[in-house]
Structure formats: C-alpha cells, structure tokens
Design an enzyme around this catalytic site. Sequence first.
Site, PDB file in Angstrom:
ATOM      1  N   LYS A 105       0.839  -1.212   0.000  1.00 53.92           N
ATOM      2  CA  LYS A 105       0.000   0.000   0.000  1.00 53.92           C
ATOM      3  C   LYS A 105       0.870   1.256   0.000  1.00 53.92           C
ATOM      4  O   LYS A 105       0.624   2.186  -0.762  1.00 53.92           O
ATOM      5  CB  LYS A 105      -0.909  -0.038   1.233  1.00 53.92           C
ATOM      6  CG  LYS A 105      -1.934   1.071   1.306  1.00 53.92           C
ATOM      7  CD  LYS A 105      -3.215   0.592   1.972  1.00 53.92           C
ATOM      8  CE  LYS A 105      -3.101   0.535   3.480  1.00 53.92           C
ATOM      9  NZ  LYS A 105      -3.354   1.810   4.124  1.00 53.92           N
ATOM     10  N   SER A 106       1.910   1.264   0.838  1.00 53.97           N
ATOM     11  CA  SER A 106       2.753   2.464   0.941  1.00 53.97           C
ATOM     12  C   SER A 106       3.414   2.774  -0.400  1.00 53.97           C
ATOM     13  O   SER A 106       3.460   3.927  -0.842  1.00 53.97           O
ATOM     14  CB  SER A 106       3.861   2.241   1.983  1.00 53.97           C
ATOM     15  OG  SER A 106       3.299   2.138   3.257  1.00 53.97           O
ATOM     16  N   SER A 147       7.497   9.206  11.888  1.00 60.23           N
ATOM     17  CA  SER A 147       6.338   8.963  11.026  1.00 60.23           C
ATOM     18  C   SER A 147       6.728   9.133   9.567  1.00 60.23           C
ATOM     19  O   SER A 147       7.167  10.206   9.146  1.00 60.23           O
ATOM     20  CB  SER A 147       5.222   9.952  11.385  1.00 60.23           C
ATOM     21  OG  SER A 147       4.319  10.049  10.295  1.00 60.23           O
ATOM     22  N   GLN A 173       4.730   9.215   7.154  1.00 59.81           N
ATOM     23  CA  GLN A 173       3.788  10.104   6.466  1.00 59.81           C
ATOM     24  C   GLN A 173       4.221  11.561   6.614  1.00 59.81           C
ATOM     25  O   GLN A 173       4.220  12.322   5.644  1.00 59.81           O
ATOM     26  CB  GLN A 173       2.377   9.898   7.019  1.00 59.81           C
ATOM     27  CG  GLN A 173       1.836   8.513   6.706  1.00 59.81           C
ATOM     28  CD  GLN A 173       0.464   8.261   7.296  1.00 59.81           C
ATOM     29  OE1 GLN A 173      -0.108   9.120   7.971  1.00 59.81           O
ATOM     30  NE2 GLN A 173      -0.077   7.072   7.060  1.00 59.81           N
ATOM     31  N   ASP A 177       1.675  -1.046  12.062  1.00 58.69           N
ATOM     32  CA  ASP A 177       0.524  -1.619  11.365  1.00 58.69           C
ATOM     33  C   ASP A 177       0.289  -3.088  11.742  1.00 58.69           C
ATOM     34  O   ASP A 177      -0.773  -3.641  11.460  1.00 58.69           O
ATOM     35  CB  ASP A 177       0.718  -1.511   9.847  1.00 58.69           C
ATOM     36  CG  ASP A 177       0.650  -0.052   9.392  1.00 58.69           C
ATOM     37  OD1 ASP A 177       0.059   0.775  10.117  1.00 58.69           O
ATOM     38  OD2 ASP A 177       1.203   0.263   8.321  1.00 58.69           O
ATOM     39  N   LYS A 224      -4.592   5.785  14.836  1.00 59.28           N
ATOM     40  CA  LYS A 224      -4.609   5.068  13.547  1.00 59.28           C
ATOM     41  C   LYS A 224      -6.054   5.016  13.023  1.00 59.28           C
ATOM     42  O   LYS A 224      -6.885   5.794  13.451  1.00 59.28           O
ATOM     43  CB  LYS A 224      -4.002   3.674  13.747  1.00 59.28           C
ATOM     44  CG  LYS A 224      -2.494   3.738  13.939  1.00 59.28           C
ATOM     45  CD  LYS A 224      -1.867   4.174  12.650  1.00 59.28           C
ATOM     46  CE  LYS A 224      -0.450   4.620  12.780  1.00 59.28           C
ATOM     47  NZ  LYS A 224       0.073   5.143  11.526  1.00 59.28           N
TER      48      LYS A 224
HETATM   49  C1  S3P Z   1       2.545   4.759   6.237  1.00 59.79           C
HETATM   50  C2  S3P Z   1       3.118   5.131   7.419  1.00 59.79           C
HETATM   51  C3  S3P Z   1       2.639   4.712   8.730  1.00 59.79           C
HETATM   52  C4  S3P Z   1       1.686   3.521   8.605  1.00 59.79           C
HETATM   53  C5  S3P Z   1       0.686   3.686   7.501  1.00 59.79           C
HETATM   54  C6  S3P Z   1       1.391   3.850   6.173  1.00 59.79           C
HETATM   55  C7  S3P Z   1       3.107   5.277   4.980  1.00 59.79           C
HETATM   56  O1  S3P Z   1       1.961   5.793   9.341  1.00 59.79           O
HETATM   57  O2  S3P Z   1       1.003   3.322   9.835  1.00 59.79           O
HETATM   58  O3  S3P Z   1      -0.190   2.572   7.430  1.00 59.79           O
HETATM   59  O4  S3P Z   1       2.821   4.710   3.905  1.00 59.79           O
HETATM   60  O5  S3P Z   1       3.852   6.253   5.044  1.00 59.79           O
HETATM   61  P1  S3P Z   1       2.739   6.925  10.190  1.00 59.79           P
HETATM   62  O6  S3P Z   1       3.588   7.686   9.263  1.00 59.79           O
HETATM   63  O7  S3P Z   1       1.631   7.757  10.766  1.00 59.79           O
HETATM   64  O8  S3P Z   1       3.501   6.191  11.250  1.00 59.79           O
END
Ligand code: S3P
Length: 434
Positions: A23-24, A167, A169, A319, A346
């Site tokens: 997904k990422s 994080s 994200q 996750d 989350k």
């Molecule tokens: C993700 C980062 C994680 C993860 C999320 C996907 C990403 O979140 O929990 O499912 O693709 O960058 P955080 O950046 O809030 O830790």
Amino acid sequence: MSLLKVYKGSDFDIEIDNIASDKSISHRSAIFSLLSDKPSKIRNYLKAEDTINTLSIIKSLGADISMSNDELLIVPPKKLLEPANILDCGNSGTAMRLFCGFLSSKLGFFVLHGDRYLASRPMKRVTNPLREIGASIDGREDGNLSPLCIRGSNALEGFEYESKIASAQVKSAMILAALNAKDNSTYIEPYLSRDHSEKMLKAMGANILSMIQDDGKNKIYIKPLKKSLEPLDIDIPSDPSSAFFFAVAAAISKNSTTVLKNILLNPTRIEAFEILKKMGADIEYIIKDEKYEKIGDIIVKSSPLRGINIDKNIAWLIDELPALSIAMAVAKGKSRVKNAKELRVKESDRISSVVKALKACGIEVREYEDGYEIVGGKIKGAKVDSFGDHRIAMSFAIAGLSDGMIVSDIDCIKTSFPNFLDILKKITRIEVAD
Ligand code: S3P
C-alpha cells in the site's frame, strides 16, 4: 456493514502468491509519477479502495491513467490542474498527509477530505510544519482536522525541521514540500521510519541524502528539484503488513506452514516477523530480488509461542501490532507493548480496539495509555467489532482460527486487502452476511 463468521480452523499448509500489493509503495508510485515529465510504468499497483482513491486524485490533478496487462501507465500533466471538486482520500491517512505536503508546494487551490474515520485523525503533525515554511492550509480545529483547504505556493521556504515522532507520512509530506521549496532543507526524525519515499525519489534522480546519526536520529538533506525526475518503472511487491495476518495464522495453528510469495523485505517493514520469530515461530526468508527494494518469500511454520515485551522501534511495527496481539494472546506467559501511543491515532484507537476485542475473547488484558499487557491463554469464540479498522477486522478474523469468531463491520478490509477473505477461505470455513 457486513458481518464475517469464521469457523475454527485445523492444520494447513499453503503457498500464497496473491497477497495484496504494498500500500505504501502504491500510494507513492502514483503521487511521485507527477514529479516526472515522462510516463511512469507501474506493475502490480494495489487495487484497493485507499490506493484507487489516490489514482482518482492524480487524475483530477490532470494525470492520464491507463491500464494494460496489469501495467498502469501514468502520463503526468504538463501543468498540474486545479481541480473543480474536492479530492477524496477516503480512509487513507497516507494519501491525505502526502498530498498535503505535495499540494502545498504547487500553485492552485485544493481541498482534501476523507471518510468519518479520517476526519478525526490528527493533521497538525503535517499542517504545522508546512505552515511554518509558508504553506497556506486551513481546516477544522485550526488545521488539525480535515477537510483541509490548501492554497498552494511555489515559494515555500527551505527548512530544518525535527519531528518528535518517527512517522513516514510526516517525513514524506515534508520531503515532497522540500523538493519544490526555494532553498535546501533538512528533516530529522527520532529514528528511521519506513524509507520508501527516500529510496524511490533517489532512484528517480532526486538529490536526497539520509544519514543515521550517532544518537540514532535519522537526518535527511533535501535539495529542491532543478528539473523533472526520471519516471518510475516499478513492480510493486506484496505488502508485508498484509502478509503478516497469514504469518500469524500459521504461527497460532498447530502443524501449519505458509509460504508468503514475493513480499517486500525492507527492514523497516518486517520487524513484526522478527518479533514473531523471537516469540518462537519458525520463520525463514528467501531473498529473490533487489531493485528499488529487497523482495522475497517468507516461510512461516507453527511452533509454541512465548510472551514478549516490545517498547522500541514501534514505527516499524505500527501496522502489525493488532495481528501481533493475537499471537501474544495464545503465547505462553505475559506480553507487553509500551511506547505505542501512536496506535491511538490510527484508523481506529487501536489500543482500545485490541483491548476490547481481546477481552471479549476471554483474554486477560490491561490497558495502558501507551500500550497494553496481554496474558497468554486460549482465545474463545466471540463477537467483536472492527471499529471500522481494516487491521482490527483482519486480526480478529485470524484469531477465529482458534475457536471461531464473528467480526462485525468488515467492509473496511477493502481499503487495503480486497482478496483477504478469498485467501482465508482456503484455510478455514467462513460465511459473510450483510
Ligand atoms: C505509512 C506510514 C505509517 C503507517 C501507515 C502507512 C506510509 O503511518 O502506519 O499505514 O505509507 O507512510 P505513520 O507515518 O503515521 O507512522
């Protein structure tokens, strides 16, 4: 709001070659394709609700998207369009936060919104540092909650920003803004979070340098882009976070084996497999490829599990902790998760969701502000709520292998792993009712 009934399982031996794509990396490949002026080719893009929403957003921004033989061709627009409508991120925090960084640095007016779960997730972690460098972003609670209204600018300042949370994200949002800022930027995180953005953008030609410091902090230097990046040509591997549900399935069942094929083996993403191994599961990796990322098969065999304490590298497990809680619930002895306050923000408050659902299954659990303690025992069949959270729904579906389970509100599984139930069906009997 569908209901899932899972029947008690028996031993199984299964090879799974259709775990959902990562997904990422899927989100990133769609968004980053807009940084090139040539078409990107993406194979095995995740066709789940979250990542399909991301494709719709880049389409609204002017990208031309076509698909042939499972290869997605994304032709970036010459100039980003200002969409007439709001951009729907659905359930995805990744989409909302990455687009927030990306669009803050592009000329135009953009409104990002999401479903009722996303609308209550904190956005200040990205809107605050972006506003500090000149971004114009507004939202509910002074920019903490979506919808987010962005008036993009091509004159953001370069920055040195130290994030308190590891994080990916937040890091990715800031890197995307930095690529279009006026000067060089430095981003620091307390320790390395998943690093797909840095790896992919570097491979596309961006000038990004990451260095782990003596104190463990990860420092990233980013230079603004002088020209468009090279396009992506990428095969997206299967998502280790999705694969992990079936690793737990094998680990908690007697005499069972699962071979998980073509999984992303980035070290920041397979920590949960390492923890399961420390708990006693028999786990082996077979590395097959390494282009943008290390990829291979993971073989998991059942063997008696013992309790474990976890309080480090939480971002590497964030996750997978709900699925890991199922392994902890059947392990011998106590397990404890601490320093995991991030779980509360989350797709659901995962500390509360895990504690409530495990209690319903007769497991002794203690809730902490930043985690929980689980006393291993026998998971009893129960009716549990997913709280609209895909990872809670799938974790408790797997828990059902012990003694059966009813999980309510399972539609959320579509956000990340649409064929999860098709695979689960191969190892036990299930029924779905509306
Ligand atoms: C993700 C980062 C994680 C993860 C999320 C996907 C990403 O979140 O929990 O499912 O693709 O960058 P955080 O950046 O809030 O830790």
